[in-house]
Design a protein around this motif. Structure first.
Motif, PDB file in Angstrom:
ATOM      1  N   ARG A  38       0.846  -1.195   0.000  1.00 50.88           N
ATOM      2  CA  ARG A  38       0.000   0.000   0.000  1.00 50.88           C
ATOM      3  C   ARG A  38       0.880   1.242   0.000  1.00 50.88           C
ATOM      4  NH1 ARG A  38      -2.784  -0.622   6.003  1.00 50.88           N
ATOM      5  NH2 ARG A  38      -0.898  -0.245   7.252  1.00 50.88           N
ATOM      6  N   GLN A  39       0.315   2.288  -0.544  1.00 49.85           N
ATOM      7  CA  GLN A  39       1.060   3.533  -0.648  1.00 49.85           C
ATOM      8  C   GLN A  39       0.120   4.710  -0.477  1.00 49.85           C
ATOM      9  OE1 GLN A  39       3.291   3.954  -4.300  1.00 49.85           O
ATOM     10  NE2 GLN A  39       4.692   5.417  -3.373  1.00 49.85           N
ATOM     11  N   VAL A  40       0.473   5.565   0.455  1.00 47.53           N
ATOM     12  CA  VAL A  40      -0.251   6.805   0.663  1.00 47.53           C
ATOM     13  C   VAL A  40       0.327   7.845  -0.290  1.00 47.53           C
ATOM     14  CG1 VAL A  40      -0.804   8.612   2.322  1.00 47.53           C
ATOM     15  CG2 VAL A  40      -0.671   6.228   3.071  1.00 47.53           C
ATOM     16  N   ASP A  61       2.986  -5.716  11.137  1.00 52.53           N
ATOM     17  CA  ASP A  61       2.418  -5.741  12.485  1.00 52.53           C
ATOM     18  C   ASP A  61       1.064  -5.041  12.570  1.00 52.53           C
ATOM     19  OD1 ASP A  61       5.542  -5.533  14.403  1.00 52.53           O
ATOM     20  OD2 ASP A  61       4.500  -7.216  13.469  1.00 52.53           O
ATOM     21  N   SER A  62       0.922  -3.938  11.848  1.00 51.48           N
ATOM     22  CA  SER A  62      -0.318  -3.165  11.939  1.00 51.48           C
ATOM     23  C   SER A  62      -1.511  -3.897  11.326  1.00 51.48           C
ATOM     24  CB  SER A  62      -0.141  -1.813  11.254  1.00 51.48           C
ATOM     25  OG  SER A  62       0.147  -1.972   9.883  1.00 51.48           O
ATOM     26  N   ALA A  63      -1.241  -4.941  10.557  1.00 55.19           N
ATOM     27  CA  ALA A  63      -2.316  -5.694   9.902  1.00 55.19           C
ATOM     28  C   ALA A  63      -2.652  -6.998  10.626  1.00 55.19           C
ATOM     29  CB  ALA A  63      -1.941  -5.998   8.459  1.00 55.19           C
ATOM     30  N   LYS A  64      -1.782  -7.420  11.509  1.00 52.75           N
ATOM     31  CA  LYS A  64      -1.999  -8.703  12.184  1.00 52.75           C
ATOM     32  C   LYS A  64      -3.290  -8.668  13.005  1.00 52.75           C
ATOM     33  CE  LYS A  64       2.870 -10.003  12.447  1.00 52.75           C
ATOM     34  NZ  LYS A  64       4.054 -10.207  13.328  1.00 52.75           N
ATOM     35  N   GLY A  65      -4.076  -9.706  12.842  1.00 51.95           N
ATOM     36  CA  GLY A  65      -5.337  -9.787  13.564  1.00 51.95           C
ATOM     37  C   GLY A  65      -6.489  -9.078  12.879  1.00 51.95           C
ATOM     38  N   ARG A  66      -6.189  -8.282  11.870  1.00 50.33           N
ATOM     39  CA  ARG A  66      -7.244  -7.548  11.148  1.00 50.33           C
ATOM     40  C   ARG A  66      -7.337  -7.955   9.688  1.00 50.33           C
ATOM     41  NH1 ARG A  66      -7.041  -2.106  10.491  1.00 50.33           N
ATOM     42  NH2 ARG A  66      -4.755  -2.085  10.355  1.00 50.33           N
ATOM     43  N   PHE A  67      -6.203  -8.227   9.058  1.00 54.42           N
ATOM     44  CA  PHE A  67      -6.164  -8.563   7.637  1.00 54.42           C
ATOM     45  C   PHE A  67      -5.874 -10.051   7.471  1.00 54.42           C
ATOM     46  CE2 PHE A  67      -4.605  -4.122   6.028  1.00 54.42           C
ATOM     47  CZ  PHE A  67      -5.691  -3.534   6.663  1.00 54.42           C
ATOM     48  N   MET A  82      -9.861  -7.356   4.716  1.00 56.40           N
ATOM     49  CA  MET A  82      -9.475  -6.326   5.677  1.00 56.40           C
ATOM     50  C   MET A  82     -10.661  -6.004   6.579  1.00 56.40           C
ATOM     51  SD  MET A  82      -7.255  -3.799   3.207  1.00 56.40           S
ATOM     52  CE  MET A  82      -8.678  -3.241   2.288  1.00 56.40           C
ATOM     53  N   ASN A  83     -10.479  -6.213   7.862  1.00 57.08           N
ATOM     54  CA  ASN A  83     -11.513  -5.941   8.853  1.00 57.08           C
ATOM     55  C   ASN A  83     -11.044  -4.873   9.828  1.00 57.08           C
ATOM     56  OD1 ASN A  83     -13.313  -8.077   7.915  1.00 57.08           O
ATOM     57  ND2 ASN A  83     -11.839  -9.509   8.803  1.00 57.08           N
ATOM     58  N   SER A  84     -11.993  -4.329  10.562  1.00 58.10           N
ATOM     59  CA  SER A  84     -11.678  -3.298  11.573  1.00 58.10           C
ATOM     60  C   SER A  84     -10.799  -2.209  10.985  1.00 58.10           C
ATOM     61  CB  SER A  84     -10.980  -3.948  12.780  1.00 58.10           C
ATOM     62  OG  SER A  84     -11.802  -4.952  13.340  1.00 58.10           O
ATOM     63  N   LEU A  85     -11.201  -1.727   9.831  1.00 56.35           N
ATOM     64  CA  LEU A  85     -10.377  -0.749   9.116  1.00 56.35           C
ATOM     65  C   LEU A  85     -10.259   0.556   9.894  1.00 56.35           C
ATOM     66  CD1 LEU A  85     -11.559  -1.543   5.521  1.00 56.35           C
ATOM     67  CD2 LEU A  85      -9.184  -1.540   6.298  1.00 56.35           C
ATOM     68  N   LYS A  86      -9.085   1.155   9.786  1.00 54.62           N
ATOM     69  CA  LYS A  86      -8.770   2.398  10.476  1.00 54.62           C
ATOM     70  C   LYS A  86      -8.490   3.505   9.457  1.00 54.62           C
ATOM     71  CE  LYS A  86      -6.495  -0.280  14.131  1.00 54.62           C
ATOM     72  NZ  LYS A  86      -5.224  -0.480  14.885  1.00 54.62           N
ATOM     73  N   LEU A  87      -8.554   4.727   9.925  1.00 59.12           N
ATOM     74  CA  LEU A  87      -8.274   5.853   9.038  1.00 59.12           C
ATOM     75  C   LEU A  87      -6.910   5.700   8.374  1.00 59.12           C
ATOM     76  CD1 LEU A  87      -9.547   8.815  11.254  1.00 59.12           C
ATOM     77  CD2 LEU A  87     -10.747   7.706   9.368  1.00 59.12           C
ATOM     78  N   GLU A  88      -5.962   5.187   9.143  1.00 59.52           N
ATOM     79  CA  GLU A  88      -4.589   5.072   8.634  1.00 59.52           C
ATOM     80  C   GLU A  88      -4.404   3.942   7.625  1.00 59.52           C
ATOM     81  OE1 GLU A  88      -5.572   5.166  11.802  1.00 59.52           O
ATOM     82  OE2 GLU A  88      -4.409   3.782  13.069  1.00 59.52           O
ATOM     83  N   ASP A  89      -5.443   3.166   7.381  1.00 62.13           N
ATOM     84  CA  ASP A  89      -5.382   2.144   6.337  1.00 62.13           C
ATOM     85  C   ASP A  89      -5.659   2.729   4.950  1.00 62.13           C
ATOM     86  OD1 ASP A  89      -6.969  -0.108   8.619  1.00 62.13           O
ATOM     87  OD2 ASP A  89      -4.844  -0.068   8.055  1.00 62.13           O
ATOM     88  N   THR A  90      -6.048   3.988   4.914  1.00 62.21           N
ATOM     89  CA  THR A  90      -6.319   4.639   3.631  1.00 62.21           C
ATOM     90  C   THR A  90      -5.053   4.685   2.781  1.00 62.21           C
ATOM     91  OG1 THR A  90      -8.094   6.014   4.519  1.00 62.21           O
ATOM     92  CG2 THR A  90      -6.983   6.807   2.538  1.00 62.21           C
ATOM     93  N   ALA A  91      -5.141   4.153   1.562  1.00 63.34           N
ATOM     94  CA  ALA A  91      -3.983   4.087   0.667  1.00 63.34           C
ATOM     95  C   ALA A  91      -4.420   3.460  -0.651  1.00 63.34           C
ATOM     96  CB  ALA A  91      -2.873   3.252   1.291  1.00 63.34           C
ATOM     97  N   VAL A  92      -3.510   3.493  -1.606  1.00 68.23           N
ATOM     98  CA  VAL A  92      -3.681   2.686  -2.824  1.00 68.23           C
ATOM     99  C   VAL A  92      -3.031   1.339  -2.555  1.00 68.23           C
ATOM    100  CG1 VAL A  92      -3.108   2.437  -5.252  1.00 68.23           C
ATOM    101  CG2 VAL A  92      -3.736   4.684  -4.350  1.00 68.23           C
ATOM    102  N   GLN A 111      -7.876   1.910  -4.887  1.00 64.90           N
ATOM    103  CA  GLN A 111      -7.927   2.874  -3.793  1.00 64.90           C
ATOM    104  C   GLN A 111      -8.816   2.370  -2.664  1.00 64.90           C
ATOM    105  OE1 GLN A 111      -6.403   6.109  -3.438  1.00 64.90           O
ATOM    106  NE2 GLN A 111      -7.186   5.862  -1.334  1.00 64.90           N
ATOM    107  N   VAL A 112      -8.287   2.437  -1.460  1.00 63.99           N
ATOM    108  CA  VAL A 112      -9.062   2.156  -0.257  1.00 63.99           C
ATOM    109  C   VAL A 112      -9.091   3.438   0.570  1.00 63.99           C
ATOM    110  CG1 VAL A 112      -9.140   0.886   1.921  1.00 63.99           C
ATOM    111  CG2 VAL A 112      -8.534  -0.303  -0.205  1.00 63.99           C
ATOM    112  N   THR A 113     -10.286   3.921   0.851  1.00 66.33           N
ATOM    113  CA  THR A 113     -10.442   5.136   1.644  1.00 66.33           C
ATOM    114  C   THR A 113     -11.290   4.822   2.866  1.00 66.33           C
ATOM    115  OG1 THR A 113     -10.321   6.528  -0.333  1.00 66.33           O
ATOM    116  CG2 THR A 113     -11.226   7.523   1.664  1.00 66.33           C
ATOM    117  N   VAL A 114     -10.711   5.053   4.028  1.00 70.25           N
ATOM    118  CA  VAL A 114     -11.430   4.851   5.283  1.00 70.25           C
ATOM    119  C   VAL A 114     -11.746   6.232   5.846  1.00 70.25           C
ATOM    120  CG1 VAL A 114     -11.446   3.752   7.541  1.00 70.25           C
ATOM    121  CG2 VAL A 114     -10.152   2.710   5.651  1.00 70.25           C
ATOM    122  N   SER A 115     -13.019   6.539   5.908  1.00 76.06           N
ATOM    123  CA  SER A 115     -13.421   7.875   6.333  1.00 76.06           C
ATOM    124  C   SER A 115     -14.822   7.837   6.920  1.00 76.06           C
ATOM    125  CB  SER A 115     -13.384   8.835   5.144  1.00 76.06           C
ATOM    126  OG  SER A 115     -13.873  10.111   5.512  1.00 76.06           O
TER     127      SER A 115
END
Length: 116
Positions: A38-40, A61-67, A82-92, A111-115
Protein backbone atom coordinates in the motif's frame (compact mmCIF):
# COMPACT_ATOMS: atom_id res chain seq x y z
CA UNK A 1 4.69 -9.46 -19.28
CA UNK A 2 1.63 -10.26 -17.22
CA UNK A 3 -0.49 -7.42 -15.85
CA UNK A 4 -2.05 -8.06 -12.49
CA UNK A 5 -5.48 -6.59 -11.79
CA UNK A 6 -6.65 -5.45 -8.36
CA UNK A 7 -10.25 -4.81 -7.45
CA UNK A 8 -12.47 -4.38 -4.42
CA UNK A 9 -11.33 -1.00 -3.16
CA UNK A 10 -13.73 1.70 -2.13
CA UNK A 11 -14.93 4.01 0.60
CA UNK A 12 -15.65 2.49 3.99
CA UNK A 13 -16.26 3.83 7.48
CA UNK A 14 -13.83 3.18 10.32
CA UNK A 15 -14.44 -0.30 11.70
CA UNK A 16 -15.74 -1.52 8.37
CA UNK A 17 -14.47 -4.24 6.08
CA UNK A 18 -13.31 -4.64 2.50
CA UNK A 19 -11.96 -7.58 0.54
CA UNK A 20 -9.47 -6.87 -2.22
CA UNK A 21 -8.80 -9.24 -5.10
CA UNK A 22 -5.69 -9.73 -7.20
CA UNK A 23 -5.87 -11.69 -10.43
CA UNK A 24 -3.67 -12.30 -13.43
CA UNK A 25 -6.16 -13.17 -16.15
CA UNK A 26 -5.81 -16.86 -15.46
CA UNK A 27 -2.02 -16.81 -15.38
CA UNK A 28 -0.31 -19.17 -12.97
CA UNK A 29 1.42 -16.12 -11.49
CA UNK A 30 -1.14 -16.26 -8.68
CA UNK A 31 0.37 -19.59 -7.60
CA UNK A 32 3.72 -17.96 -6.86
CA UNK A 33 4.51 -15.63 -3.98
CA UNK A 34 1.98 -12.82 -4.02
CA UNK A 35 2.33 -9.70 -1.91
CA UNK A 36 -0.02 -6.84 -1.11
CA UNK A 37 1.48 -3.39 -0.77
CA UNK A 38 0.00 0.00 0.00
CA UNK A 39 1.06 3.53 -0.65
CA UNK A 40 -0.25 6.81 0.66
CA UNK A 41 -0.07 9.72 -1.74
CA UNK A 42 3.41 11.22 -1.44
CA UNK A 43 4.60 8.39 0.77
CA UNK A 44 6.67 5.28 0.35
CA UNK A 45 5.24 1.93 -0.59
CA UNK A 46 4.62 -0.23 2.47
CA UNK A 47 4.56 -4.01 2.58
CA UNK A 48 1.25 -5.32 3.96
CA UNK A 49 1.06 -9.09 3.55
CA UNK A 50 2.53 -11.99 1.60
CA UNK A 51 1.35 -15.47 0.74
CA UNK A 52 4.07 -17.80 -0.49
CA UNK A 53 3.72 -20.51 -3.13
CA UNK A 54 3.31 -23.01 -0.29
CA UNK A 55 0.60 -20.98 1.41
CA UNK A 56 2.61 -19.51 4.24
CA UNK A 57 1.45 -16.03 5.19
CA UNK A 58 3.11 -13.02 6.79
CA UNK A 59 1.75 -9.64 7.80
CA UNK A 60 3.00 -6.23 8.78
CA UNK A 61 2.42 -5.74 12.48
CA UNK A 62 -0.32 -3.16 11.94
CA UNK A 63 -2.32 -5.69 9.90
CA UNK A 64 -2.00 -8.70 12.18
CA UNK A 65 -5.34 -9.79 13.56
CA UNK A 66 -7.24 -7.55 11.15
CA UNK A 67 -6.16 -8.56 7.64
CA UNK A 68 -6.16 -12.01 6.06
CA UNK A 69 -4.40 -12.91 2.83
CA UNK A 70 -5.60 -16.03 1.05
CA UNK A 71 -5.49 -17.77 -2.31
CA UNK A 72 -8.27 -19.40 -4.30
CA UNK A 73 -6.50 -21.72 -6.70
CA UNK A 74 -9.63 -22.52 -8.70
CA UNK A 75 -10.20 -18.81 -9.32
CA UNK A 76 -6.49 -18.03 -9.66
CA UNK A 77 -7.07 -15.14 -7.30
CA UNK A 78 -5.38 -13.83 -4.17
CA UNK A 79 -7.55 -11.98 -1.67
CA UNK A 80 -6.84 -9.52 1.08
CA UNK A 81 -9.68 -9.46 3.57
CA UNK A 82 -9.48 -6.33 5.68
CA UNK A 83 -11.51 -5.94 8.85
CA UNK A 84 -11.68 -3.30 11.57
CA UNK A 85 -10.38 -0.75 9.12
CA UNK A 86 -8.77 2.40 10.48
CA UNK A 87 -8.27 5.85 9.04
CA UNK A 88 -4.59 5.07 8.63
CA UNK A 89 -5.38 2.14 6.34
CA UNK A 90 -6.32 4.64 3.63
CA UNK A 91 -3.98 4.09 0.67
CA UNK A 92 -3.68 2.69 -2.82
CA UNK A 93 -3.33 -1.07 -2.47
CA UNK A 94 -1.47 -3.02 -5.12
CA UNK A 95 -0.30 -6.57 -5.54
CA UNK A 96 2.72 -8.19 -7.11
CA UNK A 97 3.76 -11.69 -7.98
CA UNK A 98 7.32 -12.97 -7.71
CA UNK A 99 8.25 -16.22 -9.36
CA UNK A 100 11.40 -18.05 -10.43
CA UNK A 101 13.06 -17.08 -13.68
CA UNK A 102 10.72 -14.29 -14.63
CA UNK A 103 10.14 -10.60 -13.97
CA UNK A 104 8.03 -9.42 -11.08
CA UNK A 105 4.48 -8.68 -12.15
CA UNK A 106 2.57 -5.72 -10.75
CA UNK A 107 -0.95 -4.37 -10.81
CA UNK A 108 -2.11 -0.77 -11.08
CA UNK A 109 -3.65 -0.64 -7.64
CA UNK A 110 -7.04 -0.01 -6.09
CA UNK A 111 -7.93 2.87 -3.79
CA UNK A 112 -9.06 2.16 -0.26
CA UNK A 113 -10.44 5.14 1.64
CA UNK A 114 -11.43 4.85 5.28
CA UNK A 115 -13.42 7.88 6.33
CA UNK A 116 -16.39 8.79 8.48
Amino acid sequence: QVQLVESGGGLVQPGGSLTLSCTANGSSAMLDAVTWWRQVSGGEREWVATITSTGRTNYVDSAKGRFTISRDIAKMTVFLEMNSLKLEDTAVYSCNSVGPGRPTYWGQGTQVTVSS
